[in-house]
Design an enzyme around this catalytic site. Structure first.
Site, mmCIF file in Angstrom:
data_model
loop_
_atom_site.group_PDB
_atom_site.id
_atom_site.type_symbol
_atom_site.label_atom_id
_atom_site.label_comp_id
_atom_site.label_asym_id
_atom_site.label_seq_id
_atom_site.Cartn_x
_atom_site.Cartn_y
_atom_site.Cartn_z
ATOM 1 N N ASP A 124 48.589 79.679 26.191
ATOM 2 C CA ASP A 124 47.217 80.104 25.878
ATOM 3 C C ASP A 124 46.306 80.183 27.096
ATOM 4 O OD1 ASP A 124 47.780 80.219 23.196
ATOM 5 O OD2 ASP A 124 46.902 78.252 22.730
ATOM 6 N N LYS A 136 38.738 77.754 21.334
ATOM 7 C CA LYS A 136 39.057 79.052 20.693
ATOM 8 C C LYS A 136 39.438 78.834 19.234
ATOM 9 C CE LYS A 136 43.857 78.391 20.762
ATOM 10 N NZ LYS A 136 44.710 78.134 19.607
HETATM 11 O O1 C5P Z 1 53.140 77.072 25.972
HETATM 12 P P1 C5P Z 1 52.691 75.771 25.414
HETATM 13 O O2 C5P Z 1 52.861 74.615 26.351
HETATM 14 O O3 C5P Z 1 51.334 75.818 24.814
HETATM 15 O O4 C5P Z 1 53.661 75.493 24.188
HETATM 16 C C1 C5P Z 1 53.889 74.234 23.622
HETATM 17 C C2 C5P Z 1 55.111 74.306 22.714
HETATM 18 O O5 C5P Z 1 54.824 75.136 21.594
HETATM 19 C C3 C5P Z 1 56.324 74.933 23.358
HETATM 20 O O6 C5P Z 1 57.099 73.978 24.027
HETATM 21 C C4 C5P Z 1 57.069 75.529 22.177
HETATM 22 O O7 C5P Z 1 57.799 74.530 21.505
HETATM 23 C C5 C5P Z 1 55.949 75.932 21.245
HETATM 24 N N1 C5P Z 1 55.591 77.364 21.367
HETATM 25 C C6 C5P Z 1 56.440 78.318 20.852
HETATM 26 N N2 C5P Z 1 56.111 79.642 20.947
HETATM 27 C C7 C5P Z 1 54.942 80.023 21.509
HETATM 28 C C8 C5P Z 1 54.053 79.065 22.048
HETATM 29 C C9 C5P Z 1 54.412 77.732 21.938
HETATM 30 O O8 C5P Z 1 57.506 77.994 20.319
HETATM 31 N N3 C5P Z 1 54.642 81.318 21.545
#
Ligand code: C5P
Length: 307
Positions: free
Chosen positions: A131, A13
Site C-alpha cells: 500500500d 485510507k
Molecule cells: O505488502 P504487505 O506487507 O502489506 O502485505 C502483508 C501480507 O498481506 C503479505 O505478506 C501477504 O500475506 C498479504 N497480502 C497478499 N496480497 C496482497 C497484499 C498483501 O496476500 N496483494
C-alpha cells in the site's frame, strides 16, 4: 536549498472497493481496489542526526516500524547521514487504515527532500509494502497488481465517513490466507464503482462499496461480523470493512452529519470512533504539505477545513 527538517502529515485510507482476483506465484494476491485518503493522520518529523533514531508517540507497535524499514530501504540505495525521526500516531495501528504504509511513504519523501536524493520513490515504496505506493500519490486511486500499481482517479461529490475501530487487530496474512476459500470464478469488476465514484454521493456510492476480504475476516472473527451488523443499524449507508480489517466505516454526505453519527456510535460502541473527510487529490496535497525549519512553513490544517 534542502530543508533542515521535514514534517509531513500521513493520512489514513479507506478501501471503498476491494476484489481479490486470485493468488499469485509469489504468494501475494492480485487485487483490484479503490482507495481514498481520509483526514485522520499520523505526523512524521524528520531531521538530520548522528544515527537513525525513531521516537514514537502512541501505543507501542509490533515488529519493525515501517518508518525504519523505509530508512533502511533508502540507506541501501544512497549514502545518507543518520536522522532523528519523530512519529506521532493518530491512526490506529493494525486497523486496515494504512497508517504504517502512509508513514513509510512519508519517510521516503522526507529523506528524498532532506538530502536531495532524486529517488525513484515508487521503486523504494514497492519494497516496503503493497500500500505504500498509493500514499505517494496522495489522492483517490485504483490500485492493481498486489496493490502497488496506482492509477489516480478524479473525485466526485464531497464524501465523509464515520470510522469505527473495535480495538483489536487482524493479521493481514491470515485474512488473505482465508480469502482463498471465498474467491469466485466471476470476480466483481470495478468499472461500475468507478463510474459511481466520480458522480454519486454517499447514497448511490454506498450501494457499490465492496470488500471481498470481509468474508474472510468475518469467518475468522465472527465477533467482527456482529459488530458490523450493529454498526450498520446506526449508519444510513450501512457499514463496510476497510482493507484486511478490523476498522469499519459508513459513508455520509457532510462533515456535520459525520460528527453527529460519530457521537451516536461513540455512545454505543467501545473503541476508536472518528468522523473523517475523504480527501481529493488537492485536499490531500494541501494537508500533507510539510513544515520546514528553513522555510518556516507549518503543516497546514486544510484537512480540517475539508471536513
Ligand atoms: O505488502 P504487505 O506487507 O502489506 O502485505 C502483508 C501480507 O498481506 C503479505 O505478506 C501477504 O500475506 C498479504 N497480502 C497478499 N496480497 C496482497 C497484499 C498483501 O496476500 N496483494
Amino acid at each position: 536549498m534542502a530543508p533542515r527538517s521535514v514534517q509531513l502529515r500521513c493520512p489514513a485510507k479507506l478501501n471503498l472497493f476491494l476484489e481479490v482476483l486470485g493468488r499469485r506465484p509469489d504468494g501475494y494476491h492480485e487485487l483490484s481496489t479503490v482507495m481514498a485518503p481520509i483526514s485522520i493522520y499520523d505526523t512524521l518529523t524528520v531531521s538530520e542526526g548522528k544515527r537513525f533514531v525513531l521516537e514514537v508517540e502512541g501505543p507501542p507497535l509490533p515488529g519493525t516500524n515501517t518508518v525504519e524499514k523505509a530508512w533502511r530501504a533508502v540507506a541501501k540505495r544512497r549514502k545518507i547521514p543518520g536522522v532523528r525521526a519523530r512519529l506521532v500516531k493518530g491512526v490506529p495501528a493494525g486497523s486496515g487504515m494504512g497508517g504504517g504504509s502512509s508513514d513509510a511513504a512519508a519517510m521516503i519523501e522526507a529523506l528524498d527532500r532532506l538530502f536531495d536524493l532524486g529517488l525513484d520513490r515508487h521503486e523504494v515504496a514497492a519494497e516496503i509494502g503493497s500500500d505504500v505506493n498509493f500514499f505517494l500519490e496522495r489522492g483517490p486511486a485504483l490500485c492493481t497488481g498486489r496493490g502497488e500499481k496506482v492509477a489516480p482517479i478524479a473525485s466526485g461529490p464531497e464524501l465523509h465517513a464515520v470510522i469505527y475501530w473495535p480495538g483489536f487487530s487482524l493479521s493481514t496474512a491470515a485474512v488473505y490466507g482465508k480469502v482463498r476459500e471465498f474467491l469466485t470464478a466471476r470476480p466483481r469488476v470495478v468499472i461500475d464503482f468507478l463510474n459511481s465514484f466520480g458522480r454519486e454521493g454517499p447514497e448511490g456510492l454506498g450501494r457499490r462499496l465492496f470488500n471481498r476480504l470481509e468474508l474472510a475476516a468475518f469467518a475468522l472473527h465472527p465477533e467482527l461480523a456482529a459488530l458490523r451488523k450493529r454498526l450498520a443499524e446506526l449508519l444510513p449507508q450501512g457499514a463496510r470493512m476497510t482493507g484486511s480489517g478490523s476498522a469499519l466505516y459508513g459513508l455520509c454526505a457532510t462533515g456535520a452529519e459525520a460528527r453527529r453519527l460519530a457521537g451516536r456510535v461513540r455512545g454505543t460502541f467501545a473503541g476508536f470512533v472518528a468522523p473523517a473527510a475523504l480527501l481529493s487529490r488537492e485536499a490531500s496535497w494541501k494537508s500533507r504539505k510539510s513544515g520546514s525549519s528553513s522555510s518556516g512553513e507549518g503543516a497546514t490544517s486544510s484537512a480540517r477545513s475539508a471536513r
